[in-house]
Design a protein around this motif. Structure first.
Motif, short mmCIF file in Angstrom:
data_model
loop_
_atom_site.label_atom_id
_atom_site.label_comp_id
_atom_site.label_asym_id
_atom_site.label_seq_id
_atom_site.Cartn_x
_atom_site.Cartn_y
_atom_site.Cartn_z
N GLY A 35 -2.51 4.54 -0.42
CA GLY A 35 -1.87 3.50 -1.22
C GLY A 35 -2.73 2.25 -1.33
O GLY A 35 -2.55 1.44 -2.24
N ARG A 36 -3.67 2.09 -0.39
CA ARG A 36 -4.45 0.84 -0.36
C ARG A 36 -5.86 1.00 -0.91
O ARG A 36 -6.58 0.02 -1.07
CB ARG A 36 -4.49 0.32 1.08
CG ARG A 36 -3.15 -0.31 1.45
CD ARG A 36 -3.15 -0.73 2.88
NE ARG A 36 -2.76 0.39 3.71
CZ ARG A 36 -2.64 0.33 5.02
NH1 ARG A 36 -2.90 -0.79 5.65
NH2 ARG A 36 -2.26 1.39 5.72
N ILE A 37 -6.23 2.25 -1.21
CA ILE A 37 -7.59 2.49 -1.69
C ILE A 37 -7.82 1.80 -3.04
O ILE A 37 -8.88 1.22 -3.30
CB ILE A 37 -7.86 4.02 -1.82
CG1 ILE A 37 -7.78 4.68 -0.46
CG2 ILE A 37 -9.17 4.30 -2.52
CD1 ILE A 37 -8.88 4.27 0.50
N GLY A 38 -6.78 1.82 -3.89
CA GLY A 38 -6.87 1.18 -5.22
C GLY A 38 -7.19 -0.30 -5.05
O GLY A 38 -8.06 -0.86 -5.74
N ALA A 39 -6.51 -0.95 -4.10
CA ALA A 39 -6.73 -2.38 -3.88
C ALA A 39 -8.14 -2.65 -3.36
O ALA A 39 -8.78 -3.63 -3.76
CB ALA A 39 -5.69 -2.91 -2.90
N VAL A 40 -8.64 -1.75 -2.51
CA VAL A 40 -10.01 -1.91 -2.01
C VAL A 40 -10.98 -1.82 -3.19
O VAL A 40 -11.88 -2.64 -3.35
CB VAL A 40 -10.34 -0.83 -0.94
CG1 VAL A 40 -11.81 -0.85 -0.59
CG2 VAL A 40 -9.49 -1.02 0.30
N ARG A 41 -10.74 -0.84 -4.05
CA ARG A 41 -11.62 -0.63 -5.21
C ARG A 41 -11.62 -1.88 -6.10
O ARG A 41 -12.67 -2.38 -6.48
CB ARG A 41 -11.12 0.60 -5.97
CG ARG A 41 -11.99 1.01 -7.10
CD ARG A 41 -11.56 2.36 -7.69
NE ARG A 41 -12.48 2.74 -8.74
CZ ARG A 41 -12.38 2.33 -9.99
NH1 ARG A 41 -11.37 1.57 -10.36
NH2 ARG A 41 -13.28 2.70 -10.88
N GLU A 42 -10.40 -2.38 -6.37
CA GLU A 42 -10.29 -3.60 -7.19
C GLU A 42 -11.09 -4.74 -6.56
O GLU A 42 -11.82 -5.46 -7.23
CB GLU A 42 -8.81 -4.07 -7.26
CG GLU A 42 -7.89 -3.12 -8.02
CD GLU A 42 -8.34 -2.99 -9.45
OE1 GLU A 42 -8.51 -4.03 -10.10
OE2 GLU A 42 -8.54 -1.83 -9.91
N GLY A 43 -10.92 -4.89 -5.24
CA GLY A 43 -11.60 -5.98 -4.51
C GLY A 43 -13.12 -5.87 -4.65
O GLY A 43 -13.82 -6.86 -4.85
N GLU A 77 -7.64 -5.40 3.49
CA GLU A 77 -6.58 -4.49 3.02
C GLU A 77 -6.02 -3.65 4.17
O GLU A 77 -5.16 -2.80 3.96
CB GLU A 77 -7.12 -3.55 1.93
CG GLU A 77 -7.50 -4.24 0.63
CD GLU A 77 -6.34 -5.01 -0.01
OE1 GLU A 77 -5.19 -4.59 0.17
OE2 GLU A 77 -6.60 -6.03 -0.68
N GLY A 78 -6.54 -3.85 5.37
CA GLY A 78 -6.02 -3.12 6.54
C GLY A 78 -6.41 -1.65 6.54
O GLY A 78 -5.68 -0.79 7.06
N VAL A 79 -7.55 -1.31 5.93
CA VAL A 79 -7.99 0.09 5.88
C VAL A 79 -9.10 0.27 6.91
O VAL A 79 -10.14 -0.39 6.83
CB VAL A 79 -8.51 0.45 4.48
CG1 VAL A 79 -9.07 1.87 4.45
CG2 VAL A 79 -7.41 0.29 3.45
N SER A 80 -8.88 1.16 7.88
CA SER A 80 -9.95 1.30 8.88
C SER A 80 -10.92 2.41 8.47
O SER A 80 -10.53 3.44 7.93
CB SER A 80 -9.35 1.47 10.28
OG SER A 80 -9.47 2.78 10.70
N ILE A 81 -12.18 2.13 8.72
CA ILE A 81 -13.26 2.99 8.22
C ILE A 81 -13.63 4.03 9.27
O ILE A 81 -13.75 3.71 10.45
CB ILE A 81 -14.48 2.12 7.88
CG1 ILE A 81 -14.14 1.22 6.69
CG2 ILE A 81 -15.71 2.97 7.59
CD1 ILE A 81 -15.19 0.20 6.38
N ASP A 82 -13.80 5.28 8.85
CA ASP A 82 -14.19 6.32 9.80
C ASP A 82 -15.68 6.55 9.84
O ASP A 82 -16.24 6.88 10.87
CB ASP A 82 -13.50 7.63 9.44
CG ASP A 82 -12.12 7.66 10.02
OD1 ASP A 82 -11.97 8.15 11.14
OD2 ASP A 82 -11.19 7.14 9.38
#
Ligand code: ASP
Length: 464
Positions: free
Chosen positions: A365-373, A340-345
């Motif tokens: 905007g992409r957190i929802g998609a990560v959660r779904e995944g 999802e292109g979300v970089s982790i801190d």
């Protein structure tokens, strides 16, 4: 011996401060290479020149050049030239060049803005060099495009190409060896392979200075600013924090990455590579020695050196019974974030749960998609296994001395508990150089104050 200096925006905000900058350059003949930022704020409500340029660029890009702002910009510089009695025509060529760039909008907005943003640095550098020449110094501006400061084409977030180090070295080293020239370099930008201006992230002049220090094998990199050095905590949060006299590179990096607004976080990388110390000093009080950052420091008995915090995190809490026994669990989880292109801190794990912090900016905007995944790929038993917390903060406590003292974590957490602050996650790396607490953003300032009081608050005066 070569010292590279960098002067920040407030040090160049007006004629009087530029005069101090020039005095500093003249006070030590080793200060051969000097990097300048654009003029910053003269007073609290003022606008930095770089921000003026951005506003002008945005207006012009949208079809209307904000002439009032252009006038304001011209006045900022002509106030400085008149302070030094430098004739008006001095500015005309440069402002004309800028005007042409403003009017030539290109297809890509970031590319267009990067063509304009460096002019604060460029113009003040030319003025500074002229002031030095009038003091009989052989001063000359070397523009990044002329010394091989080539970056990739990430406009607004450019990264230096590895090959540039050598190019810069071979253009500037002979100048230093064969003449007495005082070199002035505008900070904050470079050019891509096609010669288009590219800017580093905001605050990037720090980086220009560090790159130059590296390529020129400088003895020292001085970063001149408007405070006496790096403070133990944000002075807007605690009153009158002390300046930290010495930090190791690693401590300074932890503090810079954790929100202490001291240095562009990447500044230390080129310095560490060549073991070049960095001295943060105050342009307005040269009697102070500032903060000295190097690979090592003498043990000073301090457990904690500094405290920083950063708001704006989103935390994902993931729980699944038996996750610790599932081979490859974390890597499957990480994959979802990277897809999802979300970089982790930050990641904190326990037997059956893991907490992952990501910067909210640009990612929400992409957190929802990560959660779904996570749910779809069966990394939780059901949707209750994954929870999202917004508006989280990271409070980072830094000090090499922690390693030698038992009970630091316990003392810190009781200090927060007695302030009724709920700690959600705790991170302590194997280096034991820092402890990071994840907590609700509304508690962050109180958390910093509690830790500061624990380690640094001065003893209250005894009543007689
Ligand atoms: N002038 C640029 C800025 O305001 C770069 C710098 O000051 O370092 O971000």
């Amino acid at each position: 011996m070569v010292i590279v200096t960098k002067f920040g925006g407030t040090s160049l905000a007006n004629g009087r401060s530029l005069e101090q900058v020039v005095d500093i350059m003249l006070a030590n003949t080793d200060r051969r290479v000097n990097v300048l930022s654009a003029p910053g704020k003269r007073y609290k409500e003022d606008t930095k020149v770089t921000d003026l340029l951005v506003q002008i660029g945005i207006g012009a890009y949208d079809g209307k050049v904000p002439t009032q702002l252009v006038d304001e910009l011209t006045a900022r510089f002509s106030d400085i030239t008149s302070y030094f009695n430098i004739e008006g025509f001095f500015l005309e060529g440069l402002l004309g060049q800028l005007d042409a760039k403003i009017r030539k909008t290109s297809a890509d907005k970031d590319e267009y803005l990067d063509g304009i943003k460096p002019y604060g640095e460029i113009i003040i550098s030319e003025i500074a060099a002229e002031v030095l020449r009038r003091k009989d110094m052989d001063a000359q501006v070397y523009l990044p495009e002329d010394i091989g400061m080539v970056t990739n084409s990430s406009f607004g977030n450019a990264k230096l190409e590895e090959t540039s180090y050598e190019k810069i070295g071979s253009s500037l080293k002979p100048v230093l060896e064969e003449s007495n020239k005082v070199v002035i370099v505008p900070g904050f930008y470079g050019v891509d392979e096609q010669g288009r201006y590219t800017t580093f992230q905001r605050g990037g002049s720090d980086l220009t200075g560090a790159i130059l220090a590296n390529t020129l094998d400088a003895e020292l990199y001085e970063n001149w600013t408007d405070t006496n050095g790096i403070m133990r905590a944000d002075p807007r949060i605690v009153s009158n924090p002390d300046v930290i006299a010495r930090l190791t590179y690693k401590e300074a990096r932890e503090l810079a990455y954790s929100g202490a607004e001291i240095l562009h976080p990447d500044t230390l990388i080129p310095l560490i590579a060549k073991n070049i110390p960095l001295n943060v000093r105050n342009t307005f009080d040269q009697s102070k020695e500032g903060t000295y950052i190097a690979a090592t420091k003498k043990t000073n008995g301090n457990v904690v050196e500094g405290i920083a915090h950063q708001d704006g995190f989103t935390m994902m809490y993931i729980e699944k019974i038996g996750m610790n026994e599932e081979t490859g669990y974390l890597s499957k989880l990480m994959n979802i974030f990277s897809e999802e292109g979300v970089s982790i801190d930050q990641i904190t794990t326990s037997v059956d749960s893991v907490a992952i912090a990501v910067a909210s900016k640009g990612n929400n905007g992409r957190i929802g998609a990560v959660r779904e995944g996570i749910i779809r790929k069966g990394l939780v038993d059901n949707s209750n296994g994954v929870d999202v917390g917004y508006d989280r903060s990271m409070v980072c406590i830094v000090g090499e001395g922690m390693r030698y003292v038992p009970g630091v974590l316990q003392r810190l957490s009781s200090a927060l508990t007695s302030e009724k602050i709920n700690i959600e996650t705790v991170y302590q790396g194997p280096s034991e150089r820092n402890i990071i607490f994840g907590l609700d953003q509304k508690d962050a300032v109180r958390a910093v104050q509690a830790v500061y009081n624990l380690y640094f608050a001065k003893q209250p005066m005894q009543a007689k």
